[in-house]
Write an enzyme that holds these catalytic residues in place. Structure first.
Site, mmCIF file in Angstrom:
data_model
loop_
_atom_site.group_PDB
_atom_site.id
_atom_site.type_symbol
_atom_site.label_atom_id
_atom_site.label_comp_id
_atom_site.label_asym_id
_atom_site.label_seq_id
_atom_site.Cartn_x
_atom_site.Cartn_y
_atom_site.Cartn_z
ATOM 1 N N ASP A 1 9.046 3.678 1.963
ATOM 2 C CA ASP A 1 8.951 4.562 3.113
ATOM 3 C C ASP A 1 10.254 5.363 3.125
ATOM 4 O O ASP A 1 11.166 5.111 2.324
ATOM 5 C CB ASP A 1 8.724 3.776 4.410
ATOM 6 C CG ASP A 1 8.195 4.688 5.529
ATOM 7 O OD1 ASP A 1 8.288 5.922 5.388
ATOM 8 O OD2 ASP A 1 7.703 4.164 6.547
HETATM 9 C C1 BGC Z 1 7.028 7.379 8.084
HETATM 10 C C2 BGC Z 1 5.954 7.495 7.018
HETATM 11 C C3 BGC Z 1 5.924 8.887 6.478
HETATM 12 C C4 BGC Z 1 7.299 9.270 5.980
HETATM 13 C C5 BGC Z 1 7.373 10.672 5.409
HETATM 14 C C6 BGC Z 1 8.354 7.896 7.591
HETATM 15 O O1 BGC Z 1 9.294 7.908 8.597
HETATM 16 O O2 BGC Z 1 7.140 6.047 8.497
HETATM 17 O O3 BGC Z 1 4.706 7.135 7.541
HETATM 18 O O4 BGC Z 1 4.965 8.982 5.460
HETATM 19 O O5 BGC Z 1 8.224 9.188 7.051
HETATM 20 O O6 BGC Z 1 7.300 11.631 6.395
#
Ligand code: BGC
Length: 749
Positions: A270
């Site tokens: 993530d």
């Molecule tokens: C979120 C993800 C997301 C990623 C990219 C993260 O903070 O938890 O779900 O895909 O950001 O934007």
């Protein structure tokens, strides 16, 4: 700035890194990558080049400004940059770009929870095929979706992105979602793997979960999605699981995901890598996102010192290369930047029609005739919530609100009342703009309507419709007061409208335009009908209007339980709603760590087994018609059984029915929930009198429970009861299935 994604600032800072991505491209002598020469390319790459591929970046790419992330180029091998952008309710990219008047809006489809309410994997697959086409046509390679964490507690701020409290429903809908998107030859990233069940302290929280609950509840959905959907990528989560960051867990990312489930794709973090990048790489987390220079430095040093072996390095790089050769960028796909948004709007509308849940319909209040005069209450009738906030938001060109949709459907709205709400909304908007504040609240402030005004409106209109709205998103959990519970003004509005309209012999309908479960038990008895569209995407209001007038017969069912009281939920005592900020760092329950003390007793598994009354049970949803379930026929096969059941539409209008197959395991052995969902199917639209036979297959492995002392999936011998239900506690038919001797499948520790 209401929908500003929290990682954007971070993304801007590292935009600069994008510029350095050609740093390794001095020698133009590398073999050009093809799908059949990955080994040769791997052999020709320097360690620096390899490491650069394992660390991504975020920000402006030549194709998509402010993309959530990308993978780096290595031009001497013809390796292109590939682009990663969010879902899950649609593609999230910036709608406007400097230097052009062209817009880049995307379609806002029904959110995860509404998609799961369809109980219709085929429909979801069709929907995400359209979504994936936008991914392809906007020059993106991977959609960072679906989100499929379990609805452990209704207050998780991102539940709307996720599907259900049940892993089988989650897993099958997720698999369909992935198949639909990937039918465009773009990838998905199934997220957040795993146990990311709360937003509070989401980067650091340690989910403490017992092995059985982990396997049966929190991992099972991912397992199904991986096996049946074959996603290109999986995203590890931010949080820790039993003391270890998931992105650093070899057990999770290699032993379980790859060795046990057979996943052969790429794992990415993530959007924030933990300090021990080396541990992540060794654990099988191939790609660091969004990625910083320091992560490259760490990996490089570790390869040089031997902490990361050549074999480990090559293994991860190979996965990157195997991913890259599948991408549209690698294929040099010439995307149009002009997907057919009009056609996709129709797909989004149809998806909402197939998924919205009718919770209450006393005395056949609905459908209305369609030509009534309607008093439409609630500020959410104007500021209708199509999707949630944060990275799960979609930049749509518009969200149809219920005022517009009902007017388009032929209803006559009380214009004074409609104007009042438009005015209040405009005022709130102006105030927010002036104060520079954002609506990161849970709902708009509901304007008051006096009893005298309601009395006047009740004289002039045939029916009242009250919209209740709730919004949430990444970065914060929901709260109990004025969020899970209705606010005092909302309560008073429902109360007054009901009293006055009922006195006048008229009906009251509530529409719940909510991102998650809200309290209903205390007020549902006041109103005649309740429609639950969740946040149904940009066109969802049209679907609601069509359900109100009976053009569409609702066929959605609840993917998650509506409890009577919040405190009835087993996880309620271990959820951040009870977080005490004054505790010692590292020791604050529900903040630094969360005990999943309830184990497998999540959702209906608890309520049904303990006989705890709920407001609306799992799997529940009404129709404008009625269905008869015939006697099921069960055939034992070499591995499990196949059950068929004939469903007949016994009512007066066409409709679709979901049949849910629950299984009660024989007693003895592990303690088990009273019943568990093992399969489900949905009829096509059946005309009155028409029948269809549905067939569902369940394998021996799917009947197993996880024994943590032997680390085995155990399918006990004995007689299994097969319960065919219209909801978890509305069982229409039953049958039995016998297993003569136990079957155990031991897994690696
Ligand atoms: C979120 C993800 C997301 C990623 C990219 C993260 O903070 O938890 O779900 O895909 O950001 O934007």
């Amino acid at each position: 700035m209401r929908h500003h994604h929290p990682t954007i600032l971070k993304a801007l800072i590292i935009t600069m890194l994008a510029c350095s991505q050609t740093a390794f491209a001095q020698n133009a002598d590398g073999p050009v990558l093809r799908s059949d020469n990955i080994d040769a390319v791997l052999n020709a790459m320097t360690v620096e080049e390899k490491v650069s591929l394992l660390v991504g970046g975020a920000g402006t790419t030549p194709d998509v400004p402010n993309a959530a992330g990308y993978t780096r180029t290595l031009s001497r091998f013809g390796i292109p940059l590939t682009v990663l952008c969010d879902g899950p309710a649609g593609l999230r990219i910036d709608p406007k770009r400097e230097g052009t008047d062209q817009t880049f809006y995307c379609t806002g489809f029904p959110v995860g929870t509404l998609s799961a309410s369809s109980w219709d994997p085929d429909m979801v697959e069709r929907m995400t095929a359209a979504m994936g086409n936008e991914v392809l046509e906007y020059g993106v390679d991977v959609l960072l979706a679906p989100g499929m964490n379990i609805h452990r507690n209704p207050l998780c701020g991102r539940n709307f992105e996720y599907f259900s409290e049940d892993p089988v429903l989650s897993g099958r809908i997720a698999a369909a979602y992935v198949r639909g998107v990937q039918s465009n030859e773009v990838g998905c990233s199934v997220k957040h793997f795993a146990t990311n069940s709360q937003e509070t302290n989401r980067l650091e929280n340690d989910a403490r979960v017992g092995e059985r609950a982990l396997r049966e509840i929190y991992l099972k959905g991912f397992e199904i999605a991986v096996k049946e959907g074959r996603p290109w990528t999986v995203m590890s989560s931010y949080n820790k699981l039993n003391g270890e960051y998931t992105q650093q867990s070899r057990r999770l990312l290699t032993t379980i995901l790859r060795d046990d489930w057979g996943f052969d794709g790429l794992v990415m973090t993530d959007w924030g890598c933990k300090d021990s990048t080396v541990k992540s790489a060794k654990a099988g987390n191939d790609l660091m996102e969004p990625g910083f220079q320091r992560e490259q430095d760490r990996l490089l040093a570790a390869v040089k010192s031997g902490e990361i072996s050549r074999a480990e390095l090559n293994r991860n790089v190979r996965r990157l290369l195997e991913y890259i050769v599948k991408t549209p960028h690698f294929r040099n796909y010439s995307y149009s930047n002009r997907p057919d948004l009009q056609a996709h709007a129709q797909v989004a509308r149809k998806a909402a029609e197939e998924s919205i849940v009718l919770l209450r319909n006393e005395n056949s209040t609905l459908p209305l005739k369609g030509n009534e005069k309607v008093a439409l209450y609630g500020i959410s009738s104007v500021d209708f919530f199509g999707v949630g906030t944060g990275s799960g938001h979609v930049n749509m060109s518009h969200v149809v609100n219920l005022q517009e949709a009902m007017t388009a459907a032929g209803f006559t709205l009380d214009e004074d009342l409609a104007e009042y709400y438009r005015h209040c909304y405009a005022l709130q908007n102006d105030k927010e703009r002036m104060e520079g504040s954002s609506l990161d609240k849970r709902h708009r402030s509901e304007p008051e309507v006096s009893v005298q005004a309601i009395e006047r409106q009740a004289q002039n209109n045939d029916v009242a419709v009250v919209v209740i709205g709730r919004i949430a998103g990444e970065g914060a959990d929901r709260v109990f007061h004025d969020d899970f519970e209705l606010t005092d003004i909302e309560r008073e509005l429902i109360q007054n409208v009901s009293t006055v309209y009922h006195k006048a012999g008229k009906r009251v309908v509530v529409v719940l335009n909510v991102v998650g479960v809200v309290e209903t038990a205390s007020w549902k008895g006041l109103v005649d009908a309740i429609i639950l569209p969740w946040t149904p995407g940009q066109e969802g209001a049209h679907a609601i209007a069509d359900i109100l007038k009976g053009k569409v017969n609702p066929s959605g069912k609840l993917p998650t339980t509506f409890p009577v009281n919040y405190m009835d939920i087993p996880s309620a005592k271990n959820f951040p709603y009870r977080w005490n900020p004054s505790g010692r760092r590292g020791e604050r329950p529900n903040y630094d760590f969360t005990d999943y003390e309830e184990g497998i007793w999540v959702g209906y598994r608890y309520f049904q087994t303990q006989n705890v009354e709920v407001s609306y049970p799992f799997g529940y949803g009404l129709s404008y018609t009625t269905f008869d379930y015939g006697q099921p026929v069960v055939k034992a096969g070499p591995d499990g059984f196949t059950a068929s059941i004939t469903v007949t539409n016994t009512g007066k209008v066409p409709g679709r029915e979901v049949v849910e197959l629950y299984v009660s395991a024989p007693s003895g052995g592990l303690e088990k929930p009273d019943r568990e969902l093992k399969a489900f199917d949905k009829t096509k639209t059946l005309a009155p009198g028409e029948s269809e036979t549905l067939t569902m297959t369940v394998t021996t492995y799917e009947l197993a429970s996880f024994n943590e002392s032997t680390m085995a999936w155990e399918t006990a011998a004995g007689t299994y009861k097969l319960l065919f239900g219209a909801s978890v506690n509305d069982i229409r038919r039953s049958a039995t299935y016998k297993i003569k001797s136990p079957v155990n499948k031991i897994v690696a520790k």
